[in-house]
Design an enzyme around this catalytic site. Structure first.
Site, mmCIF file in Angstrom:
data_model
loop_
_atom_site.group_PDB
_atom_site.id
_atom_site.type_symbol
_atom_site.label_atom_id
_atom_site.label_comp_id
_atom_site.label_asym_id
_atom_site.label_seq_id
_atom_site.Cartn_x
_atom_site.Cartn_y
_atom_site.Cartn_z
ATOM 1 N N ASP A 214 0.834 -1.200 0.000
ATOM 2 C CA ASP A 214 0.000 0.000 0.000
ATOM 3 C C ASP A 214 0.874 1.258 0.000
ATOM 4 O O ASP A 214 1.851 1.342 0.746
ATOM 5 C CB ASP A 214 -0.877 -0.024 1.262
ATOM 6 C CG ASP A 214 -1.956 1.040 1.258
ATOM 7 O OD1 ASP A 214 -2.791 1.012 0.354
ATOM 8 O OD2 ASP A 214 -1.953 1.891 2.167
ATOM 9 N N GLU A 273 1.592 -0.564 -5.024
ATOM 10 C CA GLU A 273 0.585 0.437 -5.329
ATOM 11 C C GLU A 273 1.344 1.757 -5.335
ATOM 12 O O GLU A 273 1.610 2.352 -4.300
ATOM 13 C CB GLU A 273 -0.524 0.502 -4.276
ATOM 14 C CG GLU A 273 -1.626 1.461 -4.715
ATOM 15 C CD GLU A 273 -2.173 2.361 -3.612
ATOM 16 O OE1 GLU A 273 -3.204 2.985 -3.836
ATOM 17 O OE2 GLU A 273 -1.557 2.475 -2.543
HETATM 18 C C1 GLC Z 1 -4.386 2.958 -0.717
HETATM 19 C C2 GLC Z 1 -5.605 2.083 -0.580
HETATM 20 C C3 GLC Z 1 -6.749 2.937 -0.126
HETATM 21 C C4 GLC Z 1 -6.409 3.565 1.191
HETATM 22 C C5 GLC Z 1 -5.067 4.300 1.130
HETATM 23 C C6 GLC Z 1 -4.541 4.623 2.493
HETATM 24 O O1 GLC Z 1 -4.517 3.915 -1.702
HETATM 25 O O2 GLC Z 1 -5.860 1.410 -1.774
HETATM 26 O O3 GLC Z 1 -7.945 2.215 -0.046
HETATM 27 O O4 GLC Z 1 -7.403 4.459 1.571
HETATM 28 O O5 GLC Z 1 -4.081 3.536 0.500
HETATM 29 O O6 GLC Z 1 -4.035 3.475 3.111
#
Ligand code: GLC
Ligand code: CA
Length: 538
Positions: A214, A273
């Site tokens: 994340d 991500e």
């Molecule tokens: C990422 C996740 C999202 C979350 C954010 C903070 O973007 O996919 O759902 O709100 O991180 O952890």
């Protein structure tokens, strides 16, 4: 890793399974409710493994199910080594991982290293300990600016809107790039590194096949936490250059994690991500000694238009290719409007979504399928105000993420369409009546359904693993359409216009999102449709 017992997948135990894997995203809260409290859970996911195996995906990615006060629905983790009681127990996690392996499915779990929950033991200690001292050194605490330190330490805005700093009663401020309940960790502190290596080992030892990392672009902040210099930073997420994202220093962390992953048998992977200003900056995350994959959000954000798709496909393959990585493709996830709706909604949106699926699954690399897209689910746009809970809607009411997180309809009848056991309560977000005809049950027997299209596409894709990394070769095609071959015997055509389009017959039809008309060596593609072709002897 537990041995894979399904013999037809035995070849996947060797080789680089992840390079062309289809990975199904399970948003645990909304997938299947095992105990009838209206919230999806790990036993629920486990009970639906046969469905996922039959669908034909290679792996699951489970969104966070760790102990959490759920301020951001699990992306605020209070204990990285335990399961929140809402989702089950550690024993349930273990059983799910083992059972998934028995079904020939790999399991990727989320890890959230940029921030913890404000209820994490470390943050509680930091609050109690007061300014100075080692407990605050695990987070990013600063004194404020202005007289009495009443102004935040810099001008950074939170991704969810408002200042990225909150002040404690003792006067110090702490950084949170997301909600105030998600304090950012200080990755300059070796203790933070050691803790996360230990967390990764914990789950690797339990048998997981990888991690979705994340906010993988956020852990390191620019030296001195300089001002951005203007407001509107939230709008720049994804493309803007900001001092809190995509700093070069994050790559050292990914390199260390890769060494850790590689020390385990069975090709455990890391998926970043990462939002980066350009495909080239993104490619840095998937260099051979870093993460295995990064989500391709440039593909996701491309509007339904041929030239744009071709450009993003070429650019993605080129930039990933430069570092020897496979590209990934993703159309939807738990943070964005479902693509049926993004592509216009209604019948046209669904036609385009079906075509986009065939396009995505025909490309070289790995594809992500978000739960419910195989049913053609649209975004739920008319959730009643009082049920909306996503913190992101605070930055912009239009930008809430509840509508893509509505539970999955398994059977045709309400009130919860088989989301929970018979006779149990309402799901945590209400499911619209229109979900009934889109349920798994309703679509299963229908060869023309979106579910059947996905099943068939995944079956063909699996049979043709030989595709491998073969790049697409573009064929001449009329304006508004795309046509390409992959290797010797396969072609894909996509008509991204609202009108039929004619082109020379590319081969024998394998699968179509909408049936084309064929006559005298010419094919007339239906509006907003994609077709897969077998090219005998071509
Ligand atoms: C990422 C996740 C999202 C979350 C954010 C903070 O973007 O996919 O759902 O709100 O991180 O952890
Ligand atoms: Ca439940």
């Amino acid at each position: 890793m537990t041995e894979l017992v399904r013999t037809d997948r035995a070849e996947e135990t060797t080789g680089r399974w992840w390079r062309d894997a289809v990975i199904y995203q399970v948003y645990v809260r909304s997938f299947a409710d095992g105990n009838g409290d209206g919230i999806g859970d790990l036993p629920g996911v486990r009970s639906r493994l046969p469905y996922l195996a039959e669908l034909g995906v290679d792996a699951l990615w489970l969104t966070p199910f760790y102990t959490s006060p759920m301020a951001d629905f699990g992306y605020d983790v209070a204990d990285y080594r335990d399961v929140d009681p809402i989702f089950g127990s550690l024993a349930d996690a273990r059983a799910l991982i083992d059972d998934a392996h028995r079904h020939g499915l790999r399991v990727i779990v989320d890890v959230v290293p940029n921030h913890t929950s404000d209820r994490h033991a470390w943050f509680r200690q930091a609050v109690e300990a007061g300014p100075g001292g080692p407990a605050r050194g695990r987070y990013i605490f600063r004194d404020g600016r202005g007289e009495g330190g009443v102004l935040p330490p810099n001008d950074w805005e939170s991704v969810f809107g408002g200042p990225a700093w909150s002040r404690l009663p003792d006067g110090q401020w702490y950084l949170h790039l997301f909600a105030p309940q998600q304090p950012d960790l200080n990755w300059e502190n070796p203790e933070v590194h050691a803790e996360f290596e230990s967390v990764l080992r914990f789950w690797l030892d339990l048998g997981v096949d990888g991690f979705r990392v994340d906010v993988a672009h956020g852990m390191v902040k620019a030296e001195g936490l300089p001002d951005v210099g203007h407001t509107g930073q939230v709008k720049m997420i994804g493309t803007g250059v900001v001092p809190f994202f995509d700093q070069d220093g994050v790559h050292e962390i990914h390199r260390a994690w890769r060494r850790l992953l590689d020390s385990y048998p069975g090709e455990r992977i890391g998926v970043a991500e990462a939002w980066a200003p350009s495909p080239a900056r993104l490619a840095a995350y998937i260099r051979p000694d870093e993460m295995h994959q990064a989500f391709n959000f440039h593909f996701l954000t491309t509007p339904w238009e041929a030239a744009g798709f071709r450009a993003v496909i070429e650019e993605s393959l080129e930039t990933a290719g430069l570092v020897g990585a496979p590209s990934t493709w993703v159309l939807s996830n738990h943070d964005v409007k479902r693509h049926v709706t993004r592509y216009g909604g209604g019948a046209a949106g669904l036609r385009r979504a079906r075509a986009a699926a065939l396009l995505m699954l025909a490309l070289p690399g790995s594809a992500y399928v978000y739960q419910g897209e195989e049913l053609g689910l649209p975004e739920v746009l008319d959730l009643p105000e009082e049920v909306l809970r996503d913190p992101q809607r605070l930055r912009d009411p239009e930008d809430g993420r509840d509508g893509c997180r509505v539970p999955i309809p398994w059977t045709g009848a309400g009130p919860h369409f088989g989301f929970g056991p018979p006779g149990t309560g309402e799901p945590w977000l209400p499911m619209p009546l229109s979900f009934g005809p889109l349920s798994v049950q309703a679509q299963s027997g229908d060869p023309l359904s979106t579910l059947s299209l996905y099943r068939e596409a995944l079956r063909i894709r699996r049979e043709r693993r030989a595709f491998g990394d073969t790049p697409p070769v573009w064929l001449d095609a009329p304006g508004g359409t795309l046509a390409f071959t992959r290797g010797e015997g396969f072609a894909c055509t996509v008509n991204l216009t609202g009108e039929p389009a004619e082109m020379p017959l590319p081969g024998r039809m394998l699968l179509a999102s909408a049936r084309p008309a064929v006559e005298d060596g010419v094919v007339r593609l239906a509006p907003d449709s994609a077709v897969w072709w077998e090219r005998d002897g071509l």
